[in-house]
Scaffold this active site. Structure first.
Site, PDB file in Angstrom:
ATOM      1  CE1 TYR A 151      -3.544   2.675   1.053  1.00 18.51           C
ATOM      2  CE2 TYR A 151      -2.153   3.098   2.955  1.00 18.51           C
ATOM      3  CZ  TYR A 151      -3.227   3.440   2.161  1.00 18.51           C
ATOM      4  OH  TYR A 151      -3.979   4.555   2.464  1.00 18.51           O
ATOM      5  CE  LYS A 155      -3.206   5.941  -0.877  1.00 23.76           C
ATOM      6  NZ  LYS A 155      -4.264   6.761  -1.481  1.00 23.76           N
ATOM      7  CG  ASN A 180      -3.498   6.280  12.253  1.00 25.07           C
ATOM      8  OD1 ASN A 180      -2.323   6.503  12.475  1.00 25.07           O
ATOM      9  ND2 ASN A 180      -3.951   5.083  11.970  1.00 25.07           N
TER      10      ASN A 180
HETATM   11  N1  LIG Z   1      -8.416   6.084   6.632  1.00 23.16           N
HETATM   12  C1  LIG Z   1      -7.214   6.486   6.991  1.00 23.16           C
HETATM   13  O1  LIG Z   1      -6.810   6.398   8.169  1.00 23.16           O
HETATM   14  C2  LIG Z   1      -6.276   7.076   5.956  1.00 23.16           C
HETATM   15  C3  LIG Z   1      -5.005   7.518   6.383  1.00 23.16           C
HETATM   16  C4  LIG Z   1      -4.157   8.090   5.442  1.00 23.16           C
HETATM   17  C5  LIG Z   1      -4.583   8.222   4.126  1.00 23.16           C
HETATM   18  N2  LIG Z   1      -5.805   7.772   3.741  1.00 23.16           N
HETATM   19  C6  LIG Z   1      -6.198   7.947   2.340  1.00 23.16           C
HETATM   20  O2  LIG Z   1      -7.359   8.776   2.332  1.00 23.16           O
HETATM   21  C7  LIG Z   1      -8.209   8.394   1.251  1.00 23.16           C
HETATM   22  C8  LIG Z   1      -9.601   8.141   1.761  1.00 23.16           C
HETATM   23  O3  LIG Z   1      -9.577   7.126   2.754  1.00 23.16           O
HETATM   24  P1  LIG Z   1     -10.950   6.663   3.443  1.00 23.16           P
HETATM   25  O4  LIG Z   1     -10.560   6.171   4.787  1.00 23.16           O
HETATM   26  O5  LIG Z   1     -11.996   7.697   3.277  1.00 23.16           O
HETATM   27  O6  LIG Z   1     -11.295   5.380   2.561  1.00 23.16           O
HETATM   28  P2  LIG Z   1     -12.702   4.716   2.237  1.00 23.16           P
HETATM   29  O7  LIG Z   1     -13.713   5.102   3.254  1.00 23.16           O
HETATM   30  O8  LIG Z   1     -12.445   3.265   2.029  1.00 23.16           O
HETATM   31  O9  LIG Z   1     -13.094   5.375   0.864  1.00 23.16           O
HETATM   32  C9  LIG Z   1     -12.434   5.065  -0.335  1.00 23.16           C
HETATM   33  C10 LIG Z   1     -13.400   5.321  -1.463  1.00 23.16           C
HETATM   34  O10 LIG Z   1     -12.726   5.010  -2.698  1.00 23.16           O
HETATM   35  C11 LIG Z   1     -13.641   4.306  -3.514  1.00 23.16           C
HETATM   36  N3  LIG Z   1     -12.946   3.439  -4.464  1.00 23.16           N
HETATM   37  C12 LIG Z   1     -11.943   2.576  -4.209  1.00 23.16           C
HETATM   38  N4  LIG Z   1     -11.606   1.917  -5.338  1.00 23.16           N
HETATM   39  C13 LIG Z   1     -12.433   2.384  -6.322  1.00 23.16           C
HETATM   40  C14 LIG Z   1     -12.592   2.091  -7.686  1.00 23.16           C
HETATM   41  N5  LIG Z   1     -11.833   1.172  -8.297  1.00 23.16           N
HETATM   42  N6  LIG Z   1     -13.531   2.762  -8.388  1.00 23.16           N
HETATM   43  C15 LIG Z   1     -14.312   3.685  -7.789  1.00 23.16           C
HETATM   44  N7  LIG Z   1     -14.218   4.010  -6.486  1.00 23.16           N
HETATM   45  C16 LIG Z   1     -13.280   3.360  -5.758  1.00 23.16           C
HETATM   46  C17 LIG Z   1     -14.459   3.474  -2.533  1.00 23.16           C
HETATM   47  O11 LIG Z   1     -15.641   3.050  -3.154  1.00 23.16           O
HETATM   48  P3  LIG Z   1     -16.563   1.897  -2.522  1.00 23.16           P
HETATM   49  O12 LIG Z   1     -17.318   2.595  -1.442  1.00 23.16           O
HETATM   50  O13 LIG Z   1     -17.398   1.432  -3.640  1.00 23.16           O
HETATM   51  O14 LIG Z   1     -15.610   0.848  -2.012  1.00 23.16           O
HETATM   52  C18 LIG Z   1     -14.661   4.472  -1.404  1.00 23.16           C
HETATM   53  O15 LIG Z   1     -15.781   5.283  -1.658  1.00 23.16           O
HETATM   54  C19 LIG Z   1      -7.541   7.191   0.578  1.00 23.16           C
HETATM   55  O16 LIG Z   1      -6.829   7.627  -0.549  1.00 23.16           O
HETATM   56  C20 LIG Z   1      -6.601   6.674   1.643  1.00 23.16           C
HETATM   57  O17 LIG Z   1      -5.518   5.990   1.074  1.00 23.16           O
HETATM   58  C21 LIG Z   1      -6.665   7.220   4.630  1.00 23.16           C
END
Ligand SMILES: NC(=O)c1ccc[n+]([C@@H]2O[C@H](COP(=O)([O-])OP(=O)(O)OC[C@H]3O[C@@H](n4cnc5c(N)ncnc54)[C@H](OP(=O)(O)O)[C@@H]3O)[C@@H](O)[C@H]2O)c1
Length: 330
Positions: A151, A155, A180
């Site tokens: 992962y 990134k 986080n």
């Molecule tokens: N959560 C954390 O702690 C964290 C920390 C650092 C960075 N980030 C980054 O922040 C961003 C958002 O994270 P989050 O926690 O909000 O994640 P999340 O709730 O899992 O949301 C990710 C979204 O991306 C969509 N997605 C993934 N693959 C896709 C595809 N092939 N086509 C269309 N849509 C797609 C998902 O759709 P579905 O709903 O259909 O699955 C979901 O709506 C990400 O880039 C992540 O790497 C997160």
């Protein structure tokens, strides 16, 4: 409506986002939905595509959609996301999906002449032994955490792609590195959750089951920085609207807390009155990951949500979710 940066940023005297076509990828996820909320009342022309409408892994579909819809600004949030368990067991999926999604969105953005893109990376891109607090320059200076390497590398590739498109094609793509994240819309799944959602769920279950103890992995000393998604959404709007001179920004609170203190705080918010026990046979993970966010602070952004107030929003979200457990976040 909560305070946002909408009143701060203007372009030629007009609110910056008014009338602009803004594509938010991953808008149904935790961060994406927070950003949509933060655009309330902004008069932006939001372009929102669910996975069913547009699979970001499908190169042809993404190129055609962007060519047809011509977004001016992109917040690229959509990615395959998960906790340590998911990362450790599905590394190929994490690498494949995220490389595909990023490549498709960035190439389409370049070809259609998008004015600016903000791409969301992650703090796991930094080496495990990076000097604290971690500055943006620490990227690619040492080995990564083995459990989340696939992962993290996806990134890092995204950050590097932004730089490459800027250099070769004169694009304006910037990357952000948050710590986080937590808040409404989080995933509380036992195997897929991150630290805050995982502890919150298990504390709640211990309370409901009337247990006297709640077990946390490791000895509780590792430190974690957590950021509420609403604060990150405001930071992203700030970075989109402000003229910036860097292509990479850490976006954190500047404050971390030991897992012990985080677990205690969550127990208080949940109302669990038993004791917290530490399973020292389980690994601690990286000991500290505090970001140096002075670069974005210099632009005027600062987090507004305290950890306690933020965790209360998470717990309300979790309790609401228990009423609709089919949502897939449990
Ligand atoms: N959560 C954390 O702690 C964290 C920390 C650092 C960075 N980030 C980054 O922040 C961003 C958002 O994270 P989050 O926690 O909000 O994640 P999340 O709730 O899992 O949301 C990710 C979204 O991306 C969509 N997605 C993934 N693959 C896709 C595809 N092939 N086509 C269309 N849509 C797609 C998902 O759709 P579905 O709903 O259909 O699955 C979901 O709506 C990400 O880039 C992540 O790497 C997160």
């Amino acid at each position: 409506m909560s305070e946002t940066h909408k009143s701060v940023f203007t372009e030629n005297g007009i609110p910056f986002f008014a009338g602009k076509k803004v594509w938010i990828t991953g808008h149904r996820g935790m961060l994406g939905s927070a950003l949509v909320r933060r655009f309330e009342g902004e008069n932006a022309n939001l372009l929102l595509t669910s996975r069913q409408e547009l699979d970001l892994c499908d190169q042809r579909a993404v190129l055609e959609w962007v060519d047809k819809n011509r977004p001016e600004l992109i917040f690229h949030i959509g990615a395959k996301v998960g906790g340590i368990h998911a990362n450790a067991t599905l590394p190929a999926d994490f690498l494949y999906d995220n490389l595909m999604v990023q490549s498709n969105v960035m190439e389409a953005a370049y070809r259609s002449g998008v004015k600016k893109m903000v791409f969301v990376a992650s703090n796991c891109t930094y080496p495990t032994k990076a000097e604290q607090p971690i500055k943006e320059d620490a990227l690619m200076t040492g080995p990564l955490d083995d459990n989340i390497r696939a992962y993290a590398i996806s990134k890092i590739a995204g950050i590097e792609m932004c730089r490459a498109y800027n250099k070769q094609h004169g694009c304006n793509f910037i990357s952000i590195i948050p710590p986080n994240l937590y808040g409404p819309g989080d995933n509380y799944h036992p195997q897929h959750s991150h630290v805050v959602a995982g502890i919150l769920r298990r504390t709640h279950e211990a309370k409901v089951a009337g247990k006297s103890e709640f077990v946390v992995w490791g000895d509780g000393t590792p430190r974690r920085e957590i950021l509420h998604v609403d604060d990150l959404a405001d930071a992203m709007k700030c970075l989109m609207a402000a003229p910036v001179t860097h292509d990479l920004f850490n976006v954190g609170t500047g404050h971390d807390l030991a897992i012990k203190d985080l677990a205690t705080l969550i127990a208080e918010v949940v109302g669990f009155e038993g004791s917290i026990v530490y399973d020292t046979s389980k690994p601690n993970g990286t000991m500290a990951k505090l970001l140096d966010s002075s670069r974005i602070r210099a632009l005027g952004w600062e987090p507004k949500i305290s950890e306690r107030a933020g965790l209360e929003t998470s717990y309300r979200d979790f309790l609401k979710l228990l009423e609709t457990p089919q949502s897939g976040r449990l």
